[in-house]
Design an enzyme around this catalytic site. Structure first.
Site, mmCIF file in Angstrom:
data_model
loop_
_atom_site.group_PDB
_atom_site.id
_atom_site.type_symbol
_atom_site.label_atom_id
_atom_site.label_comp_id
_atom_site.label_asym_id
_atom_site.label_seq_id
_atom_site.Cartn_x
_atom_site.Cartn_y
_atom_site.Cartn_z
ATOM 1 N NE ARG A 187 -6.798 3.024 0.460
ATOM 2 C CZ ARG A 187 -7.148 3.142 0.990
ATOM 3 N NH1 ARG A 187 -6.122 4.056 1.932
ATOM 4 N NH2 ARG A 187 -8.143 2.080 1.542
ATOM 5 C CG HIS A 207 -11.075 5.784 -0.001
ATOM 6 N ND1 HIS A 207 -10.934 5.559 0.546
ATOM 7 C CD2 HIS A 207 -10.739 4.942 -1.142
ATOM 8 C CE1 HIS A 207 -10.379 4.009 0.944
ATOM 9 N NE2 HIS A 207 -10.555 4.262 -0.597
ATOM 10 C CG HIS A 210 -3.327 -0.248 -5.512
ATOM 11 N ND1 HIS A 210 -4.124 -1.234 -5.273
ATOM 12 C CD2 HIS A 210 -4.176 0.675 -5.469
ATOM 13 C CE1 HIS A 210 -5.275 -1.209 -5.015
ATOM 14 N NE2 HIS A 210 -5.003 0.621 -4.564
HETATM 15 C C1 HEM Z 1 -10.135 -1.307 -7.262
HETATM 16 C C2 HEM Z 1 -10.508 -1.456 -6.054
HETATM 17 C C3 HEM Z 1 -9.562 -0.640 -4.819
HETATM 18 C C4 HEM Z 1 -9.275 -1.571 -4.020
HETATM 19 C C5 HEM Z 1 -9.995 -2.866 -3.439
HETATM 20 C C6 HEM Z 1 -8.609 -0.936 -3.343
HETATM 21 C C7 HEM Z 1 -7.453 -1.279 -1.777
HETATM 22 C C8 HEM Z 1 -6.670 -0.628 -1.256
HETATM 23 C C9 HEM Z 1 -6.226 -0.890 -0.018
HETATM 24 C C10 HEM Z 1 -6.151 -2.408 0.865
HETATM 25 C C11 HEM Z 1 -5.100 -0.084 0.018
HETATM 26 C C12 HEM Z 1 -3.975 -0.266 1.407
HETATM 27 C C13 HEM Z 1 -4.771 0.388 2.723
HETATM 28 C C14 HEM Z 1 -4.371 0.127 3.785
HETATM 29 O O1 HEM Z 1 -2.869 -0.361 3.305
HETATM 30 O O2 HEM Z 1 -5.032 0.708 4.976
HETATM 31 C C15 HEM Z 1 -4.932 0.453 -1.068
HETATM 32 C C16 HEM Z 1 -3.949 1.608 -1.138
HETATM 33 C C17 HEM Z 1 -3.616 2.757 -2.226
HETATM 34 N N1 HEM Z 1 -5.106 2.632 -3.221
HETATM 35 FE FE1 HEM Z 1 -6.680 1.225 -3.834
HETATM 36 N N2 HEM Z 1 -8.188 0.285 -3.669
HETATM 37 C C18 HEM Z 1 -9.433 0.618 -5.443
HETATM 38 C C19 HEM Z 1 -8.691 1.324 -5.511
HETATM 39 C C20 HEM Z 1 -8.082 2.296 -5.777
HETATM 40 C C21 HEM Z 1 -8.460 3.381 -6.898
HETATM 41 C C22 HEM Z 1 -9.459 3.842 -7.823
HETATM 42 C C23 HEM Z 1 -6.948 4.464 -6.418
HETATM 43 C C24 HEM Z 1 -7.551 5.750 -7.320
HETATM 44 C C25 HEM Z 1 -7.751 5.690 -8.275
HETATM 45 C C26 HEM Z 1 -6.590 3.799 -5.620
HETATM 46 C C27 HEM Z 1 -5.399 4.567 -5.372
HETATM 47 C C28 HEM Z 1 -4.494 4.031 -3.864
HETATM 48 C C29 HEM Z 1 -3.023 4.322 -3.556
HETATM 49 C C30 HEM Z 1 -2.607 5.287 -3.930
HETATM 50 C C31 HEM Z 1 -2.730 3.905 -2.333
HETATM 51 C C32 HEM Z 1 -1.544 3.586 -1.064
HETATM 52 C C33 HEM Z 1 -1.797 4.620 -0.502
HETATM 53 C C34 HEM Z 1 -0.648 5.190 0.362
HETATM 54 O O3 HEM Z 1 0.414 4.819 0.865
HETATM 55 O O4 HEM Z 1 -1.386 6.182 1.642
HETATM 56 N N3 HEM Z 1 -7.313 2.452 -5.807
HETATM 57 N N4 HEM Z 1 -5.661 0.909 -1.845
#
Ligand code: HEM
Ligand SMILES: *[C@@H]1O[C@H](CO)[C@@H](O)[C@H](O)[C@H]1NC(C)=O
Ligand SMILES: *[C@@H]1O[C@H](CO)[C@@H](O)[C@H](O)[C@H]1NC(C)=O
Ligand SMILES: *[C@@H]1O[C@H](CO)[C@@H](O)[C@H](O)[C@H]1NC(C)=O
Ligand SMILES: *[C@@H]1O[C@H](CO)[C@@H](O)[C@H](O)[C@H]1NC(C)=O
Ligand SMILES: *[C@@H]1O[C@H](CO)[C@@H](O)[C@H](O)[C@H]1NC(C)=O
Ligand SMILES: *[C@@H]1O[C@H](CO)[C@@H](O)[C@H](O)[C@H]1NC(C)=O
Ligand SMILES: *[C@@H]1O[C@H](CO)[C@@H](O)[C@H](O)[C@H]1NC(C)=O
Ligand SMILES: *[C@@H]1O[C@H](CO)[C@@H](O)[C@H](O)[C@H]1NC(C)=O
Length: 330
Positions: A64, A68, A193
């Site tokens: 992530r 970002h 995800h």
């Molecule tokens: C499509 C739009 C996306 C939205 C709206 C989104 C939103 C989010 C949100 C709200 C979280 C949880 C954050 C928290 O609990 O503070 C999350 C976690 C995560 N996102 Fe996304 N995301 C998106 C796309 C992506 C993309 C493109 C990737 C990587 C290629 C990604 C990888 C991850 C990962 C791996 C987590 C878990 C992180 C952890 O456990 O520390 N996401 N995302």
């Protein structure tokens, strides 16, 4: 030199300038550090293995971090910069949310002791993301390298360009197209995800009174709904976390898409890829394909990761090679 040669040479020159223009646009190469830091991939791999042994979720967090970083001013390590309230770290999508800064520091220290002043923080983040996916059972690939580190961290920019879990699909798609990614990339990269966790605050709007309807989000499967209602009571602080993929939260697989088929996407931005009307003729068929064919998902995911890693890289004499990932060189 006769006239026709002059003309031919002129066109040859033009064509070369044209090709140069396009190669310069995307000049990252997988062997960028082969002679300047031959052990780079081994060093990063070793540190990522250590970090995941300490806490397996760190793989998701490192992935992530790369996402970002890339969406805000390109993949330039700007998210790593410390500073005041208007830095990326304090932007709404990142604060108390993005993790892994200490791990990047550890990797950087290790890399610096082998090849000092050579490898950018942005490239370290890109390699760490790839390694995290591989170590979680996902695909691997050679990461294009040669990004240089930026000197500006812009928190207000992060607030507007990063997708929010509350955005409708059309907004998410435009935030991706703004950085050169398309609908296929939205659907394949959302498959990230398949690992990691999210805080209640990012999906509890779905659990009790969704969009002022007085009822939960009707696209959320009922068993999962009641589990989440228990985990995230309305009186809670919003910081409790749930796994993004209930089936296999530590395995990088295509079960994320099966979840969407079954109404088990955790975030609204996940489930709308399958259940929203606007997804019907666009995202929905892709969700179905990635559910049906894990090899197709892995292949498309890798292509999209490479595209994302190519967002506006600083190359040549642009930017710098930071000594510490947290501060710009003086
Ligand atoms: C499509 C739009 C996306 C939205 C709206 C989104 C939103 C989010 C949100 C709200 C979280 C949880 C954050 C928290 O609990 O503070 C999350 C976690 C995560 N996102 Fe996304 N995301 C998106 C796309 C992506 C993309 C493109 C990737 C990587 C290629 C990604 C990888 C991850 C990962 C791996 C987590 C878990 C992180 C952890 O456990 O520390 N996401 N995302
Ligand atoms: C660079 O190193 C990688 C990994 O050791 C190797 O696969 C690749 O062939 C090398 N490329 C060049 C141009 O030396
Ligand atoms: C690369 O690592 C190997 C051990 O894995 C070591 O023998 C070698 O000296 C290292 N090369 C460089 C250039 O640091
Ligand atoms: C940060 O981004 C905002 C919003 O796009 C822009 O108005 C501002 O000029 C940027 N600041 C810097 C220092 O680049
Ligand atoms: C997205 O771009 C890729 C090339 O990067 C292309 O193969 C794919 O068909 C595009 N998808 C859409 C929906 O335009
Ligand atoms: C749901 O939210 C709407 C708008 O915020 C509000 O008017 C309504 O009273 C709420 N319903 C319940 C059951 O809490
Ligand atoms: C969540 O935790 C952070 C610290 O990690 C804290 O600053 C914040 O206030 C907490 N949120 C709530 C709603 O309590
Ligand atoms: C994951 O899904 C598979 C088949 O879709 C099922 O056999 C398995 O029991 C599930 N595992 C968990 C932990 O839900
Ligand atoms: C989208 O598909 C669903 C069924 O999956 C259907 O209920 C809905 O009416 C469709 N919406 C549009 C705009 O076609």
């Amino acid at each position: 030199m006769n006239r026709s040669c002059k003309l031919a040479c002129y066109y040859f020159f033009l064509i070369n300038m044209f090709l140069l223009h396009f190669t310069v646009r995307s000049q990252l190469t997988t062997n960028f550090y082969n002679s300047s830091c031959p052990n780079l991939s081994k060093i990063v791999r070793k540190e990522v293995v250590k970090a995941l042994m300490n806490e397996f979720r760190m793989g998701a967090s490192l992935l992530r971090l790369h996402f970002h970083d890339c969406f805000v001013n390109g993949c330039d390590g700007s998210i790593l910069l410390d500073g005041g309230a208007d830095t990326e770290k304090f932007a709404f999508p990142n604060v108390n949310s993005v993790r892994g800064f200490d791990v990047i520091d550890t990797i950087k220290t290790s890399v610096e002791s082998a090849c000092s002043g050579v490898v950018s923080c942005a490239d370290i983040v890109a390699i760490a993301a790839r390694d995290s996916i591989l170590l979680s059972g996902g695909p691997s690939w050679n990461v294009p390298l040669g990004r240089r580190d930026g000197t500006v961290s812009n928190g207000s920019l992060a607030n507007v360009v990063l997708p929010s879990p509350f955005d409708p699909l059309s907004t998410i798609v435009s935030k991706f197209t703004n950085v050169g990614l398309n609908l296929t990339d939205v659907v394949s990269l959302s498959g990230a995800h398949t690992i990691g966790r999210a805080r209640c605050a990012l999906f509890s709007n779905r659990l009790f009174n969704f969009s002022g309807t007085g009822s939960p989000d009707s696209t959320l499967e009922t068993t999962m709904l009641s589990d989440l209602q228990n985990l995230c009571p309305q009186t809670g602080d919003g910081n409790t976390t749930a796994v993004l993929d209930r089936n296999s939260s530590d395995a990088f697989d295509n079960h994320y898409y099966k979840n969407l088929l079954n109404g088990k996407g955790l975030l609204s931005s996940d489930q709308i890829l399958f259940s929203s009307d606007e997804a019907n003729s666009t995202a929905k068929p892709l969700v179905q394909s990635y559910n049906d064919d894990s090899t197709l998902f892995f292949g498309d995911f890798v292509k999209s990761m490479i595209k994302m890693g190519n967002i506006n890289p600083k190359i040549g004499s642009d930017g710098e090679i930071r000594k510490s990932c947290r501060v710009i060189n003086s």
